[in-house]
Design an enzyme around this catalytic site. Sequence first.
Site, PDB file in Angstrom:
ATOM      1  N   ARG A  58       0.808  -1.227   0.000  1.00 44.86           N
ATOM      2  CA  ARG A  58       0.000   0.000   0.000  1.00 44.86           C
ATOM      3  C   ARG A  58       0.834   1.267   0.000  1.00 44.86           C
ATOM      4  O   ARG A  58       0.500   2.220  -0.674  1.00 44.86           O
ATOM      5  CB  ARG A  58      -1.003  -0.015   1.151  1.00 44.86           C
ATOM      6  CG  ARG A  58      -0.481   0.355   2.483  1.00 44.86           C
ATOM      7  CD  ARG A  58      -1.405  -0.095   3.551  1.00 44.86           C
ATOM      8  NE  ARG A  58      -1.528  -1.533   3.511  1.00 44.86           N
ATOM      9  CZ  ARG A  58      -2.670  -2.199   3.608  1.00 44.86           C
ATOM     10  NH1 ARG A  58      -3.785  -1.574   3.790  1.00 44.86           N
ATOM     11  NH2 ARG A  58      -2.663  -3.505   3.559  1.00 44.86           N
ATOM     12  N   THR A  59       1.915   1.301   0.763  1.00 39.92           N
ATOM     13  CA  THR A  59       2.673   2.555   0.851  1.00 39.92           C
ATOM     14  C   THR A  59       3.306   2.897  -0.498  1.00 39.92           C
ATOM     15  O   THR A  59       3.248   4.033  -0.948  1.00 39.92           O
ATOM     16  CB  THR A  59       3.736   2.473   1.968  1.00 39.92           C
ATOM     17  OG1 THR A  59       3.087   2.076   3.169  1.00 39.92           O
ATOM     18  CG2 THR A  59       4.408   3.808   2.184  1.00 39.92           C
ATOM     19  N   LYS A  86      24.275  -7.246  -4.969  1.00 39.05           N
ATOM     20  CA  LYS A  86      25.608  -7.575  -5.500  1.00 39.05           C
ATOM     21  C   LYS A  86      26.700  -6.973  -4.629  1.00 39.05           C
ATOM     22  O   LYS A  86      27.861  -6.949  -5.003  1.00 39.05           O
ATOM     23  CB  LYS A  86      25.740  -7.054  -6.933  1.00 39.05           C
ATOM     24  CG  LYS A  86      24.751  -7.669  -7.890  1.00 39.05           C
ATOM     25  CD  LYS A  86      24.948  -7.124  -9.296  1.00 39.05           C
ATOM     26  CE  LYS A  86      23.811  -7.577 -10.201  1.00 39.05           C
ATOM     27  NZ  LYS A  86      23.719  -6.770 -11.407  1.00 39.05           N
ATOM     28  N   ARG A 108      12.181   3.525   1.730  1.00 39.67           N
ATOM     29  CA  ARG A 108      11.860   2.646   2.866  1.00 39.67           C
ATOM     30  C   ARG A 108      13.041   1.716   3.068  1.00 39.67           C
ATOM     31  O   ARG A 108      13.595   1.179   2.099  1.00 39.67           O
ATOM     32  CB  ARG A 108      10.596   1.830   2.582  1.00 39.67           C
ATOM     33  CG  ARG A 108      10.409   0.713   3.597  1.00 39.67           C
ATOM     34  CD  ARG A 108       9.071   0.054   3.498  1.00 39.67           C
ATOM     35  NE  ARG A 108       8.024   0.939   3.990  1.00 39.67           N
ATOM     36  CZ  ARG A 108       6.778   0.541   4.231  1.00 39.67           C
ATOM     37  NH1 ARG A 108       6.437  -0.705   4.022  1.00 39.67           N
ATOM     38  NH2 ARG A 108       5.883   1.383   4.667  1.00 39.67           N
ATOM     39  N   HIS A 136       7.746   6.531  10.622  1.00 40.61           N
ATOM     40  CA  HIS A 136       6.955   6.359   9.395  1.00 40.61           C
ATOM     41  C   HIS A 136       6.073   7.610   9.350  1.00 40.61           C
ATOM     42  O   HIS A 136       4.878   7.558   9.638  1.00 40.61           O
ATOM     43  CB  HIS A 136       6.135   5.076   9.496  1.00 40.61           C
ATOM     44  CG  HIS A 136       5.492   4.626   8.223  1.00 40.61           C
ATOM     45  ND1 HIS A 136       5.482   5.395   7.068  1.00 40.61           N
ATOM     46  CD2 HIS A 136       4.818   3.478   7.908  1.00 40.61           C
ATOM     47  CE1 HIS A 136       4.832   4.732   6.120  1.00 40.61           C
ATOM     48  NE2 HIS A 136       4.432   3.581   6.598  1.00 40.61           N
TER      49      HIS A 136
HETATM   50  N1  ASP Z   1       2.574  -0.722   7.028  1.00 46.98           N
HETATM   51  C1  ASP Z   1       3.071  -0.295   8.319  1.00 46.98           C
HETATM   52  C2  ASP Z   1       4.575  -0.177   8.304  1.00 46.98           C
HETATM   53  O1  ASP Z   1       5.169  -0.227   7.261  1.00 46.98           O
HETATM   54  C3  ASP Z   1       2.576  -1.125   9.438  1.00 46.98           C
HETATM   55  C4  ASP Z   1       2.931  -2.583   9.400  1.00 46.98           C
HETATM   56  O2  ASP Z   1       3.698  -3.029   8.542  1.00 46.98           O
HETATM   57  O3  ASP Z   1       2.425  -3.283  10.271  1.00 46.98           O
HETATM   58  O4  ASP Z   1       5.187   0.001   9.341  1.00 46.98           O
END
Ligand code: ASP
Length: 316
Positions: A58-59, A86, A108, A136
């Site tokens: 989703r992110t 690598k 991320r 986050h």
């Molecule tokens: N999507 C959120 C995170 O990336 C929460 C989770 O993964 O539980 O931290």
Amino acid sequence: MGFTDKHLLGIEPLSPAAISEILDLAESYVDLNRRPNKHSDVLAGLTQINMFFENSTRTQASFELAGKRLGADVMNMAMQASSIKKGETLIDTALTLNAMHPDLLVVRHPQSGAVDLLAQKVNCSVLNAGDGRHEHPTQALLDALTIRRAKGRLHRLSIAICGDIAHSRVARSNIILLDKMENRIRLIGPPTLMPSGIAEFGCEVYEDMQQGLQDVDVVMMLRLQRERMDGGFIPSEREYYHRYGLDADKLQAAKEDAIVMHPGPMNRGVEIDGDIADDINRSVIQDQVEMGVAVRMAAMDLLARNGQASAAEGMS
Ligand code: ASP
């Protein structure tokens, strides 16, 4: 002072005014996103690169959509398959990308602090899409917008954050944000899933769900972050659900109009009962997803403006 920073690495450095500025702008993007034509050109000509070193559905989708709706050229780097495998270091990857002149890097990474480090090595704006158990920021902002819209305000609310607090960057960013906006925060979970030194954050800590949920306005559930656990933090998922899973019975302790939140991905029958998650009168989980796109559009819009302002200053 509003949001004038070059990067969005966490909630920690933001003032309440900066948080409100991002949320106010996001409101206008909520409206735009509900129109048939969702296009704006505020990022036209700019390049956004998404670098996800950790799995995300989703992110990443939310950031991609946000950038595209603002007219940016968006590229997703498949980091799992990249040169990092690598042996290339994070910094070398960052420098290589930097040479391609991106304007926005969305990153991320499984390690806390990695995104800050990367931001020091590149010229463009960096947006933290989650680093280890550290922060986050866009999740906390989208949660804040969801709460503000559902409750009509973002201060003096009683908010329970429940479950695996220790491993959760979502909990950390939310605690910092909700505290800055002067809310009462309760943390509920087994002692094994509470971070040490939690007292410093000024939260109330509960081991018992019914007690902790008493008269709260907001119930925020968290996923068990198994990938960050290196041992037996809970006896069994069944036992955990029995004590900490949100079901209709436990929710009764909260205010009658309390809302239920979850950042996703959600484990039904582990931290939350499926019926509660789907109850449109209580659950705002789908609103959180909608607010996510709008908040990310607002954050990237403001970062681009801040970047242009500092470039103009540099020239004068
Ligand atoms: N999507 C959120 C995170 O990336 C929460 C989770 O993964 O539980 O931290």
